[in-house]
Design a protein around this motif. Structure first.
Motif, PDB file in Angstrom:
ATOM      1  N   GLY A  95       0.807  -1.208   0.000  1.00  9.52           N
ATOM      2  CA  GLY A  95       0.000   0.000   0.000  1.00  9.52           C
ATOM      3  C   GLY A  95       0.842   1.261   0.000  1.00  9.52           C
ATOM      4  N   ALA A  96       0.176   2.378  -0.304  1.00  5.72           N
ATOM      5  CA  ALA A  96       0.882   3.649  -0.408  1.00  5.72           C
ATOM      6  C   ALA A  96       1.399   4.124   0.942  1.00  5.72           C
ATOM      7  CB  ALA A  96      -0.049   4.704  -1.013  1.00  5.72           C
ATOM      8  N   THR A  97       0.674   3.827   2.019  1.00  9.32           N
ATOM      9  CA  THR A  97       1.092   4.291   3.341  1.00  9.32           C
ATOM     10  C   THR A  97       2.457   3.739   3.708  1.00  9.32           C
ATOM     11  OG1 THR A  97      -1.213   4.436   4.061  1.00  9.32           O
ATOM     12  CG2 THR A  97       0.466   4.373   5.773  1.00  9.32           C
ATOM     13  N   ALA A  98       2.670   2.443   3.460  1.00 12.83           N
ATOM     14  CA  ALA A  98       3.964   1.834   3.788  1.00 12.83           C
ATOM     15  C   ALA A  98       5.083   2.479   2.991  1.00 12.83           C
ATOM     16  CB  ALA A  98       3.916   0.331   3.515  1.00 12.83           C
ATOM     17  N   ALA A  99       4.819   2.794   1.727  1.00 12.70           N
ATOM     18  CA  ALA A  99       5.848   3.437   0.900  1.00 12.70           C
ATOM     19  C   ALA A  99       6.220   4.801   1.462  1.00 12.70           C
ATOM     20  CB  ALA A  99       5.344   3.574  -0.539  1.00 12.70           C
ATOM     21  N   PHE A 100       5.217   5.577   1.894  1.00 17.93           N
ATOM     22  CA  PHE A 100       5.507   6.895   2.448  1.00 17.93           C
ATOM     23  C   PHE A 100       6.166   6.791   3.825  1.00 17.93           C
ATOM     24  CE2 PHE A 100       2.491   8.429  -0.794  1.00 17.93           C
ATOM     25  CZ  PHE A 100       3.253   9.462  -1.320  1.00 17.93           C
ATOM     26  N   ASP A 101       5.897   5.719   4.547  1.00 15.68           N
ATOM     27  CA  ASP A 101       6.604   5.496   5.814  1.00 15.68           C
ATOM     28  C   ASP A 101       8.107   5.361   5.567  1.00 15.68           C
ATOM     29  OD1 ASP A 101       4.384   5.651   7.427  1.00 15.68           O
ATOM     30  OD2 ASP A 101       4.044   3.486   7.483  1.00 15.68           O
ATOM     31  N   LYS A 102       8.477   4.666   4.502  1.00 15.40           N
ATOM     32  CA  LYS A 102       9.895   4.507   4.171  1.00 15.40           C
ATOM     33  C   LYS A 102      10.531   5.845   3.810  1.00 15.40           C
ATOM     34  CE  LYS A 102      10.052   0.098   4.849  1.00 15.40           C
ATOM     35  NZ  LYS A 102      10.804  -0.431   6.017  1.00 15.40           N
ATOM     36  N   ILE A 103       9.773   6.702   3.137  1.00 18.36           N
ATOM     37  CA  ILE A 103      10.281   8.031   2.827  1.00 18.36           C
ATOM     38  C   ILE A 103      10.531   8.801   4.118  1.00 18.36           C
ATOM     39  CG2 ILE A 103       9.751  10.234   1.712  1.00 18.36           C
ATOM     40  CD1 ILE A 103       8.112   8.669  -0.350  1.00 18.36           C
ATOM     41  N   SER A 104       9.605   8.688   5.065  1.00 18.65           N
ATOM     42  CA  SER A 104       9.787   9.364   6.351  1.00 18.65           C
ATOM     43  C   SER A 104      11.051   8.876   7.048  1.00 18.65           C
ATOM     44  CB  SER A 104       8.561   9.132   7.242  1.00 18.65           C
ATOM     45  OG  SER A 104       7.389   9.669   6.651  1.00 18.65           O
ATOM     46  N   ASP A 105      11.303   7.560   6.996  1.00 19.63           N
ATOM     47  CA  ASP A 105      12.517   7.006   7.605  1.00 19.63           C
ATOM     48  C   ASP A 105      13.763   7.575   6.934  1.00 19.63           C
ATOM     49  OD1 ASP A 105      10.903   5.480   9.229  1.00 19.63           O
ATOM     50  OD2 ASP A 105      11.108   3.644   8.043  1.00 19.63           O
ATOM     51  N   SER A 106      13.717   7.691   5.609  1.00 28.40           N
ATOM     52  CA  SER A 106      14.853   8.223   4.870  1.00 28.40           C
ATOM     53  C   SER A 106      15.127   9.664   5.266  1.00 28.40           C
ATOM     54  CB  SER A 106      14.587   8.133   3.358  1.00 28.40           C
ATOM     55  OG  SER A 106      15.641   8.695   2.617  1.00 28.40           O
ATOM     56  N   LEU A 107      14.077  10.460   5.438  1.00 29.57           N
ATOM     57  CA  LEU A 107      14.256  11.862   5.795  1.00 29.57           C
ATOM     58  C   LEU A 107      14.857  12.017   7.185  1.00 29.57           C
ATOM     59  CD1 LEU A 107      10.965  13.378   4.315  1.00 29.57           C
ATOM     60  CD2 LEU A 107      13.287  13.677   3.461  1.00 29.57           C
ATOM     61  N   VAL A 108      14.491  11.118   8.106  1.00 33.40           N
ATOM     62  CA  VAL A 108      15.096  11.158   9.446  1.00 33.40           C
ATOM     63  C   VAL A 108      16.609  10.956   9.331  1.00 33.40           C
ATOM     64  CG1 VAL A 108      15.270   9.945  11.652  1.00 33.40           C
ATOM     65  CG2 VAL A 108      13.020  10.424  10.669  1.00 33.40           C
ATOM     66  N   TYR A 109      17.008   9.951   8.541  1.00 27.93           N
ATOM     67  CA  TYR A 109      18.434   9.683   8.339  1.00 27.93           C
ATOM     68  C   TYR A 109      19.137  10.878   7.694  1.00 27.93           C
ATOM     69  CZ  TYR A 109      22.327   8.182   5.366  1.00 27.93           C
ATOM     70  OH  TYR A 109      23.511   8.117   4.700  1.00 27.93           O
ATOM     71  N   LEU A 110      18.519  11.458   6.667  1.00 26.99           N
ATOM     72  CA  LEU A 110      19.172  12.533   5.926  1.00 26.99           C
ATOM     73  C   LEU A 110      19.228  13.834   6.718  1.00 26.99           C
ATOM     74  CD1 LEU A 110      17.803  11.769   2.368  1.00 26.99           C
ATOM     75  CD2 LEU A 110      20.199  11.741   3.079  1.00 26.99           C
ATOM     76  N   ARG A 111      18.282  14.047   7.615  1.00 26.55           N
ATOM     77  CA  ARG A 111      18.382  15.238   8.475  1.00 26.55           C
ATOM     78  C   ARG A 111      19.659  15.171   9.310  1.00 26.55           C
ATOM     79  NH1 ARG A 111      12.734  14.073   9.380  1.00 26.55           N
ATOM     80  NH2 ARG A 111      11.463  15.451   8.057  1.00 26.55           N
ATOM     81  N   GLY A 112      20.007  13.971   9.767  1.00 23.94           N
ATOM     82  CA  GLY A 112      21.256  13.808  10.505  1.00 23.94           C
ATOM     83  C   GLY A 112      22.458  14.113   9.644  1.00 23.94           C
ATOM     84  N   VAL A 113      22.421  13.661   8.378  1.00 22.05           N
ATOM     85  CA  VAL A 113      23.511  13.954   7.449  1.00 22.05           C
ATOM     86  C   VAL A 113      23.649  15.460   7.249  1.00 22.05           C
ATOM     87  CG1 VAL A 113      24.314  13.699   5.072  1.00 22.05           C
ATOM     88  CG2 VAL A 113      23.294  11.746   6.254  1.00 22.05           C
TER      89      VAL A 113
END
Length: 400
Positions: A178-196
């Motif tokens: 589903g689309a929700t799970a895909a957007f959850d992964k994007i949220s996880d990526s943004l958390v990582y990249l904010r640290g970068v």
């Protein structure tokens, strides 16, 4: 209800490397057709090339703003990936203006020698694996590391963190859950990249992120920088990796095509353009939402309707090129939509071309007897991914 209904996944389905016949039939029936979606979303599926180009090229009356998706399939406002893809002008114009200078031919040319080094390094690693009697997987050992190393080089992100962002990149494009799970992964990526980004704010590097912080740090907050990096990272990694792997399948199908790419330096440009058209690994463009009533392809589209542009369908349209279902490496290059079109056209298109034009001839020159080590019918092709690809590609290098 978190799962997307089967009929809505049809534009993502393939028969081997080809879009399923239902997509061609939809285009022949009408290039803009009603496409029912759950949650009361009124949508249209666009499969015709001219109609797709019309929609993607419009600067008024259509929006890609993330807010249109909030509430659909349980998508929340906090899952907004930002960046260029889900942003409208003037915000989109502002962000793209900051990035465009780094993606001109002149600026990218400085990456050319580094891409060559990266490719040669991966070929050396493959030879070492084979010499040690280890299996060689063209996805793991070639197709994925080349764009991963290149995009890390461009952005200034430590390559030793590649496994983390690679996993986040791949998962977001699979809509099986589903689309929700895909957007959850994007949220996880943004958390990582904010640290970068925060680390780079303290010590700006020599890559694109460091440049943006030094030259535009007051104009871009941490979230905006992370969102831009996310779009470049995933757009530059998953799509190029899929192209490199699936393009290799095409090469290994026909020794005469492989010989042409290996032995005729002037042929690689046309080969890559035909490959981009034929595979069109990004299968659907960012959804557009009508902000006013309009007519597209003879169909009345109402304000609020969603338009789903099938790039893979549009690039197999006979109105684009004769006999579009056939791969012809000597075909005159077409104005394909593999990189999209208009203001949202992929900003890294030329970088991707550089990688493909460098990698294929080098692979074939180093390993002229390269063959698949498994039947093509057994390859683990993805079934519900916006970016079509293969998860493993075992090969035999043969005698060098």
């Amino acid at each position: 209800m978190s799962l997307i209904p089967e009929h809505a996944l049809m534009p993502l389905r393939r028969d081997g490397l080809d879009p399923v016949p239902a997509l061609r039939e939809a285009r022949e029936d009408h290039p803009v057709r009603d496409f029912p979606l759950p949650y009361g979303v009124k949508a249209w599926l666009v499969t015709g090339n001219a109609e797709a180009r019309d929609i993607l090229g419009r600067t008024e009356g259509l929006s890609t703003d993330f807010g249109h998706l909030v509430g659909s399939a349980g998508i929340k406002s906090g899952q907004n990936p930002g960046g260029l893809g889900f942003t409208d002008p003037p915000e989109h114009t502002r962000l793209r203006r900051l990035l465009t200078p780094e993606f001109t031919g002149r600026r990218l040319s400085r990456l050319g020698p580094r891409i060559t080094e990266i490719v040669e390094g991966r070929l050396d690693a493959m030879a070492e694996l084979a010499a040690a009697g280890e299996p060689v997987d063209l996805v793991r050992d070639f197709a994925t590391p080349i764009p991963a190393l290149t995009i890390c080089e461009l952005l200034g992100i430590p390559y030793d963190e590649r496994d983390e962002f690679q996993a986040l990149s791949t998962a977001r494009f699979d809509l099986l859950s589903g689309a929700t799970a895909a957007f959850d992964k994007i949220s996880d990526s943004l958390v990582y990249l904010r640290g970068v980004v925060e680390r780079q704010r303290d010590r700006p590097g020599e890559g694109l992120l460091g440049m943006l912080i030094r030259e535009h740090g007051d104009e871009l907050d941490t979230d905006e920088l992370a969102e831009l990096a996310d779009g470049l990272l995933t757009g530059g990694l998953e799509t190029s990796a899929s192209m490199l792997a699936l393009g290799a399948v095409i090469l290994l199908r026909d020794p005469s095509v492989a010989a042409m790419v290996r032995d005729e330096p002037g042929s690689v440009h046309g080969f890559v353009e035909e490959l981009l058209r034929y595979l069109t690994v990004v299968q659907i463009a960012f959804p557009r939402f009508a902000t006013q009533d309009m007519v597209i392809g003879g169909v009345e589209v109402a304000a609020g309707d969603a338009l789903l542009v099938s790039l893979s369908g549009a690039d197999r349209d006979p109105r684009l090129t004769p006999d579009p279902e056939r791969f012809d490496p000597r075909r005159e290059p077409t104005p394909h939509l593999a990189f999209g079109h208009g203001i949202h056209r992929c900003i890294g298109a030329e970088l991707a071309r550089m990688e493909l034009r460098t990698a294929y001839p080098a692979l074939l020159r180093r390993f002229p007897h390269l063959t698949l080590a498994a039947a093509e019918s057994t390859l683990p092709l993805r079934t519900t991914s916006v970016v079509y690809g293969v998860d493993a590609l075992p090969v035999s290098l043969g005698a060098s």
